[in-house]
Design a protein around this motif. Structure first.
Motif, mmCIF file in Angstrom:
data_model
loop_
_atom_site.group_PDB
_atom_site.id
_atom_site.type_symbol
_atom_site.label_atom_id
_atom_site.label_comp_id
_atom_site.label_asym_id
_atom_site.label_seq_id
_atom_site.Cartn_x
_atom_site.Cartn_y
_atom_site.Cartn_z
ATOM 1 N N TRP A 53 -1.981 30.953 -3.059
ATOM 2 C CA TRP A 53 -1.183 31.262 -4.246
ATOM 3 C C TRP A 53 -1.402 32.716 -4.661
ATOM 4 C CZ3 TRP A 53 2.326 28.251 -6.907
ATOM 5 C CH2 TRP A 53 2.792 28.796 -8.105
ATOM 6 N N ASN A 54 -2.656 33.121 -4.700
ATOM 7 C CA ASN A 54 -2.987 34.465 -5.162
ATOM 8 C C ASN A 54 -2.534 35.556 -4.188
ATOM 9 O OD1 ASN A 54 -3.994 33.390 -7.509
ATOM 10 N ND2 ASN A 54 -6.095 33.326 -6.771
ATOM 11 N N LYS A 55 -2.205 35.183 -2.955
ATOM 12 C CA LYS A 55 -1.612 36.108 -1.985
ATOM 13 C C LYS A 55 -0.079 36.087 -2.081
ATOM 14 C CE LYS A 55 -3.842 34.294 1.541
ATOM 15 N NZ LYS A 55 -4.295 33.996 2.906
ATOM 16 N N GLY A 56 0.468 35.216 -2.917
ATOM 17 C CA GLY A 56 1.914 35.087 -3.044
ATOM 18 C C GLY A 56 2.529 34.201 -1.974
ATOM 19 N N ASP A 57 1.715 33.360 -1.336
ATOM 20 C CA ASP A 57 2.150 32.515 -0.219
ATOM 21 C C ASP A 57 2.346 31.065 -0.677
ATOM 22 O OD1 ASP A 57 2.554 31.188 2.180
ATOM 23 O OD2 ASP A 57 0.623 31.760 3.059
ATOM 24 N N GLU A 91 9.341 27.413 -5.477
ATOM 25 C CA GLU A 91 10.026 28.669 -5.146
ATOM 26 C C GLU A 91 10.978 29.098 -6.260
ATOM 27 O OE1 GLU A 91 9.953 28.720 -0.281
ATOM 28 O OE2 GLU A 91 11.617 27.660 -1.262
ATOM 29 N N TYR A 94 8.660 30.112 -9.395
ATOM 30 C CA TYR A 94 7.798 31.267 -9.136
ATOM 31 C C TYR A 94 8.434 32.108 -8.033
ATOM 32 C CZ TYR A 94 4.675 28.325 -11.825
ATOM 33 O OH TYR A 94 4.130 27.545 -12.808
ATOM 34 N N ASP A 96 8.607 35.289 -7.386
ATOM 35 C CA ASP A 96 7.927 36.428 -6.766
ATOM 36 C C ASP A 96 6.457 36.448 -7.187
ATOM 37 O OD1 ASP A 96 7.864 37.491 -9.390
ATOM 38 O OD2 ASP A 96 9.680 38.664 -9.053
ATOM 39 N N LYS A 97 5.713 37.403 -6.628
ATOM 40 C CA LYS A 97 4.273 37.491 -6.878
ATOM 41 C C LYS A 97 3.977 37.707 -8.361
ATOM 42 C CE LYS A 97 -0.126 38.042 -5.863
ATOM 43 N NZ LYS A 97 -0.775 37.355 -6.949
ATOM 44 N N MET A 100 4.162 34.482 -10.057
ATOM 45 C CA MET A 100 3.061 33.616 -9.633
ATOM 46 C C MET A 100 1.749 33.997 -10.318
ATOM 47 S SD MET A 100 3.902 33.262 -5.572
ATOM 48 C CE MET A 100 2.615 32.060 -5.202
ATOM 49 N N THR A 102 -2.074 35.237 -10.979
ATOM 50 C CA THR A 102 -3.346 34.890 -10.339
ATOM 51 C C THR A 102 -3.767 33.514 -10.832
ATOM 52 O OG1 THR A 102 -3.983 37.219 -10.253
ATOM 53 C CG2 THR A 102 -5.744 35.604 -9.992
ATOM 54 N N ARG A 128 -0.853 36.456 -15.811
ATOM 55 C CA ARG A 128 0.351 37.193 -15.405
ATOM 56 C C ARG A 128 0.667 38.285 -16.421
ATOM 57 N NH1 ARG A 128 4.797 32.517 -15.013
ATOM 58 N NH2 ARG A 128 4.416 32.579 -17.225
#
Length: 164
Positions: A53-57, A91, A94, A96-97, A100, A102, A128
């Motif tokens: 999640w914290n990588k934006g994945d 998706e 959230y 984009d990063k 999302m 941290t 955020r």
């Protein structure tokens, strides 16, 4: 004085037996803590989810869920059923990063329900730029040949704090 019904005498041994069984039974497995191995495996799934999640994945994050049409997610907008619809929900919510932020999980409590099932209670928090959000969750994990996966997720968002 009226005679006592015969049924009462027939039920007495059954009732005494039921009381004996209840008094001598082991505690329900749900009250047992997860074994060290299962606890570590479940925590590893959640740590991987948090890191992804914290990588934006989001797809990596979804690896912690059971990839099945029978996966369920319960939230403020009702039920979402199936891995693909849960992915689509994440998706959309959230995109984009930045949205999302941290993710941090805390106050995790893991209860073993059966050798292949566990309940996880905890808190989540997203930091955020648009403003922090958080809440609580209840996860039901099931152990599959490929490892522990979330089969049901009930997540709620706490109302924003107001200053008085």
């Amino acid at each position: 004085m009226s005679p006592k019904p015969v049924v009462t005498y027939l039920l007495l041994p059954f009732l005494l037996g039921a009381i004996f069984v209840a008094a001598t039974a082991k505690p329900h497995p749900a009250s047992e803590k997860a074994s060290d191995t299962d606890r570590a495996a479940i925590l590893a799934v959640m740590t991987t989810q948090q890191n992804d999640w914290n990588k934006g994945d989001i797809r990596g994050f979804m690896g912690g869920y059971w990839n099945s049409p029978d996966l369920t997610f319960a939230g403020t907008r009702g039920f979402t059923r199936g891995w693909q619809p849960v992915l689509a929900r994440y998706e959309k919510s959230y995109a984009d990063k930045a949205a999302m932020g941290t993710l941090d999980f805390s106050e995790l409590e893991i209860r073993q329900l059966a050798p292949d099932a566990a309940l996880v209670l905890g808190k989540w928090h997203l930091q955020r730029q648009a403003g922090d959000v958080g809440g609580i969750f209840t996860l039901v994990f099931q152990k599959f040949p490929e490892g522990w996966r979330i089969v049901h997720d009930h997540t709620t968002q706490s109302p924003p704090e107001t200053k008085q």
